[in-house]
Design an enzyme around this catalytic site. Structure first.
Site, PDB file in Angstrom:
ATOM      1  N   LYS A   1       0.875  -1.184   0.000  1.00  0.00           N
ATOM      2  CA  LYS A   1       0.000   0.000   0.000  1.00  0.00           C
ATOM      3  C   LYS A   1       0.907   1.227   0.000  1.00  0.00           C
ATOM      4  O   LYS A   1       1.445   1.624   1.022  1.00  0.00           O
ATOM      5  CB  LYS A   1      -0.886  -0.021   1.253  1.00  0.00           C
TER       6      LYS A   1
ATOM      7  N   GLU B   1      10.069   1.757  10.500  1.00  0.00           N
ATOM      8  CA  GLU B   1      11.109   2.745  10.158  1.00  0.00           C
ATOM      9  C   GLU B   1      10.433   4.104  10.227  1.00  0.00           C
ATOM     10  O   GLU B   1       9.612   4.440   9.363  1.00  0.00           O
ATOM     11  CB  GLU B   1      11.620   2.514   8.722  1.00  0.00           C
TER      12      GLU B   1
ATOM     13  N   GLU C   1      10.103  17.023  13.885  1.00  0.00           N
ATOM     14  CA  GLU C   1      10.507  16.740  12.507  1.00  0.00           C
ATOM     15  C   GLU C   1       9.731  17.635  11.545  1.00  0.00           C
ATOM     16  O   GLU C   1       8.504  17.601  11.514  1.00  0.00           O
ATOM     17  CB  GLU C   1      10.240  15.268  12.175  1.00  0.00           C
TER      18      GLU C   1
HETATM   19  P1  NAD Z   1       2.718   8.642   7.040  1.00  0.00           P
HETATM   20  O1  NAD Z   1       2.933   7.959   8.345  1.00  0.00           O
HETATM   21  O2  NAD Z   1       1.708   9.712   6.978  1.00  0.00           O
HETATM   22  O3  NAD Z   1       2.303   7.597   5.921  1.00  0.00           O
HETATM   23  C1  NAD Z   1       3.113   6.487   5.580  1.00  0.00           C
HETATM   24  C2  NAD Z   1       2.245   5.380   4.998  1.00  0.00           C
HETATM   25  O4  NAD Z   1       1.376   4.887   6.020  1.00  0.00           O
HETATM   26  C3  NAD Z   1       1.338   5.847   3.874  1.00  0.00           C
HETATM   27  O5  NAD Z   1       1.233   4.824   2.906  1.00  0.00           O
HETATM   28  C4  NAD Z   1       0.017   6.066   4.589  1.00  0.00           C
HETATM   29  O6  NAD Z   1      -1.086   5.994   3.720  1.00  0.00           O
HETATM   30  C5  NAD Z   1       0.035   4.919   5.578  1.00  0.00           C
HETATM   31  N1  NAD Z   1      -0.813   5.079   6.777  1.00  0.00           N
HETATM   32  C6  NAD Z   1      -1.217   6.221   7.374  1.00  0.00           C
HETATM   33  N2  NAD Z   1      -2.000   5.942   8.452  1.00  0.00           N
HETATM   34  C7  NAD Z   1      -2.081   4.583   8.524  1.00  0.00           C
HETATM   35  C8  NAD Z   1      -2.732   3.677   9.415  1.00  0.00           C
HETATM   36  N3  NAD Z   1      -3.459   4.088  10.450  1.00  0.00           N
HETATM   37  N4  NAD Z   1      -2.593   2.356   9.195  1.00  0.00           N
HETATM   38  C9  NAD Z   1      -1.840   1.900   8.176  1.00  0.00           C
HETATM   39  N5  NAD Z   1      -1.222   2.710   7.282  1.00  0.00           N
HETATM   40  C10 NAD Z   1      -1.327   4.032   7.466  1.00  0.00           C
HETATM   41  O7  NAD Z   1       4.151   9.161   6.582  1.00  0.00           O
HETATM   42  P2  NAD Z   1       4.492  10.029   5.297  1.00  0.00           P
HETATM   43  O8  NAD Z   1       4.053  11.427   5.576  1.00  0.00           O
HETATM   44  O9  NAD Z   1       4.021   9.333   4.071  1.00  0.00           O
HETATM   45  O10 NAD Z   1       6.083   9.928   5.265  1.00  0.00           O
HETATM   46  C11 NAD Z   1       6.912  10.806   5.935  1.00  0.00           C
HETATM   47  C12 NAD Z   1       7.404  10.194   7.237  1.00  0.00           C
HETATM   48  O11 NAD Z   1       8.092   8.974   6.962  1.00  0.00           O
HETATM   49  C13 NAD Z   1       8.410  11.052   7.958  1.00  0.00           C
HETATM   50  O12 NAD Z   1       8.149  11.042   9.328  1.00  0.00           O
HETATM   51  C14 NAD Z   1       9.735  10.369   7.683  1.00  0.00           C
HETATM   52  O13 NAD Z   1      10.751  10.622   8.618  1.00  0.00           O
HETATM   53  C15 NAD Z   1       9.321   8.951   7.671  1.00  0.00           C
HETATM   54  N6  NAD Z   1      10.304   8.146   6.959  1.00  0.00           N
HETATM   55  C16 NAD Z   1      11.076   7.289   7.681  1.00  0.00           C
HETATM   56  C17 NAD Z   1      12.036   6.525   7.038  1.00  0.00           C
HETATM   57  C18 NAD Z   1      12.884   5.567   7.803  1.00  0.00           C
HETATM   58  O14 NAD Z   1      13.413   4.659   7.172  1.00  0.00           O
HETATM   59  N7  NAD Z   1      13.044   5.687   9.103  1.00  0.00           N
HETATM   60  C19 NAD Z   1      12.197   6.629   5.664  1.00  0.00           C
HETATM   61  C20 NAD Z   1      11.390   7.517   4.973  1.00  0.00           C
HETATM   62  C21 NAD Z   1      10.429   8.258   5.633  1.00  0.00           C
END
Ligand code: NAD
Length: 506
Positions: A184, A259, A391
């Site tokens: 997803k 992550e 962040e």
């Molecule tokens: P997000 O948490 O909003 O979304 C990430 C994914 O999770 C998306 O596909 C989203 O649709 C899904 N999601 C959201 N709510 C959910 C739920 N309740 N259940 C299941 N899935 C759900 O994050 P984002 O805004 O897409 O990405 C940015 C974030 O990702 C930043 O905090 C960044 O630091 C982090 N990030 C971490 C790493 C790492 O390896 N540590 C790498 C890249 C990005």
């Protein structure tokens, strides 16, 4: 300024890919996908609902149970993975164009991501044929060996920053080890994910091994995480989402890899190679539009060099080329989405009362529309400031002075996050001792973020749970069954052979 570039043959509708077929949501729901330069919808995408996730999970479960993928020899799976890598590599330019268009990443940086995606497949293709497990022996008594097995259907939930590469980072080890998957992707950036089906089909991945469901996290993502037929969840995204997913997965005891976010320190001591530290710290926070989990978004600088370093850092930031993502000269492009742009801009406003603004401070000059943020530098930021603690995930840096090693360490560890850290010093002992004391999953000494794929990747504290990378990914996506063989008499104590006692004796 050159014109907004729109790739040729852009699809105007993206469908799920389930059991080898492109399909819409059963109920026909869709959502709009915008490009970050015009903020106009360029396509619709199928919006996955629970019933769509059910069908995708059922297809993945069937493919896992019936094979052939889960039962193939590692060498056979490896060949398919190498073909995937070949195809991704051969489509590098096309992928980079789509990725850059969809996410706003500068085209030159998007190209690197496509190459890295190919490398992820090649790496795990090699690893699974070289991989071996332990056998132990108690002489004359017992032999034990590890029977490593794929687990089943893996849910792969990915973010919108460098999406294609992040997807490859999960897909490659998940399928290399014989699992089947339902992925997803983030709803802001579905475009490059829609290329996987064709790539996998061409490479010969059997039907049902890879399934793709678009949709929101709160609906499709949540349902997938809670699905009883999904034993593994690998998630990359925000720490608050990670907490929700962790809670949802707990009652079903799922294998979970998280992550999450970061607020990584880059610590520059006065004895460092200042030129190299400057290059790396500027790149570390402004590359990938600052939308990078491992960005060095807090730069801690020793007081002796502070004024000079900060002035030079701000000068560099002012000179950064902000531009169209498609322009090869662009160093910072357009942020992924209007909502994210608003979030970053709100932090810049907060920063104006928390630090000394030295560069940027709002929308990039010459860009009245689109999600363009001027690379922004705040100096003299106190550790309790929100822009020091939270962040921002954009081209915004907080710079703070320190005097002693102890103070630098305290500042470095003073956030809830613990993903990456960067240390710049010429003192070997200090470098190692300091690195060992930092609360982070990864540390780079005198280097920007360059990672060998064999090394563990992940964070501590609010930056995540578990490690992926190299053999850790193989461990995460497999279960290790321990098999014990007796070489001797069974030697079991004989229970139940005593003459039975009369009732009442006790
Ligand atoms: P997000 O948490 O909003 O979304 C990430 C994914 O999770 C998306 O596909 C989203 O649709 C899904 N999601 C959201 N709510 C959910 C739920 N309740 N259940 C299941 N899935 C759900 O994050 P984002 O805004 O897409 O990405 C940015 C974030 O990702 C930043 O905090 C960044 O630091 C982090 N990030 C971490 C790493 C790492 O390896 N540590 C790498 C890249 C990005």
């Amino acid at each position: 300024m050159s014109k907004h570039f729109v790739p040729e043959n852009l699809p105007d509708h993206l469908q799920h890919y389930i059991d080898g077929k492109f399909v819409d949501s059963i109920g026909g729901k869709t959502f709009e996908v915008q490009d970050p330069v015009s903020n106009q919808a360029y396509a619709t995408a199928a919006a996955g609902q629970p019933e769509d996730v059910d069908v995708a999970v059922a297809a993945a479960k069937r493919a896992f149970k019936e094979g052939p993928w889960s039962k193939m020899l590692p060498r056979e799976r490896s060949r398919v993975l190498h073909k995937i890598a070949d195809i991704v590599e051969s489509r590098d330019d096309e992928l980079a164009l789509l990725e850059s268009f969809d996410s706003g990443l500068p085209i030159t940086q998007a190209k690197g991501q496509a190459r890295r995606a190919a490398e992820n497949f090649r790496f795990f293709a090699d690893l699974i044929v070289a991989q071996h497990d332990n056998a132990t022996k108690v002489p004359g008594r017992q032999i034990n060996y590890v029977n490593r097995k794929p687990i089943g259907v893996a849910a792969l939930i990915t973010p919108w920053n460098v999406p294609f590469m992040q997807e490859s980072w999960k897909l490659a080890p998940a399928i290399a080890t014989g699992n089947t998957v339902v992925m997803k992707p983030a709803s802001y950036t579905p475009l490059s994910a829609s290329l996987w089906p064709e790539i996998f089909e061409q490479a010969g991945l059997p039907t049902g091994v890879f399934n793709l469901v678009f949709g929101s996290g709160g609906v499709a993502g949540d349902y997938l995480v809670k699905h009883p037929d999904v034993p593994i969840v690998s998630f990359t995204g925000d720490s608050s989402t990670g907490a929700v997913i962790s809670t949802a997965a707990a009652p079903l005891f799922k294998s979970l890899s998280l992550e999450l976010g970061g607020k990584s320190p880059a610590v520059v001591f006065a004895d460092a190679d200042i030129e190299a530290a400057l290059d790396a710290t500027v790149f570390g926070v402004f590359s990938l539009n600052g939308e990078r989990c491992t960005a060095g978004s807090r730069v801690l600088v020793q007081r002796d060099i502070y004024d000079d370093f900060v002035a030079r850092f701000a000068e560099r930031a002012k000179n950064i080329v902000v531009g169209l993502p498609s322009d090869p000269a662009t160093e910072v492009g357009s942020l992924v989405h209007q909502n994210h742009f608003d979030k970053v801009m709100s932090y810049i406003e907060i920063g104006k009362s928390e630090g000394r603004l030295l560069a940027g401070g709002g929308r990039a000059e010459g860009f009245p529309t689109g999600n363009y943020v001027a690379p922004t530098v705040f100096a003299d930021v106190a550790p309790d400031a929100r822009i020091f603690q939270e962040e921002i995930f954009g081209p915004v840096v907080a710079i703070t002075p320190f005097d002693t090693d102890e103070e630098a360490l305290e500042l470095a560890n003073n956030t809830k996050y613990g993903l990456a850290a960067y240390v710049w010093t010429s003192d070997l002992k200090r470098a190692h001792n300091f690195a060992h004391s930092i609360e982070s999953g990864m540390v780079w000494l005198n280097s920007n973020n360059v990672r060998d794929l064999r090394t563990p990747f992940g964070g501590v504290k609010a930056s995540g749970l578990g490690r992926e990378g190299g053999y850790r990914s193989i461990d995460f996506y497999t279960t290790q069954q321990s098999v014990q063989i007796n070489l001797n008499e069974a030697h079991s104590p004989k229970f139940g052979v005593q003459t039975s006692r009369k009732t009442g004796d006790a």
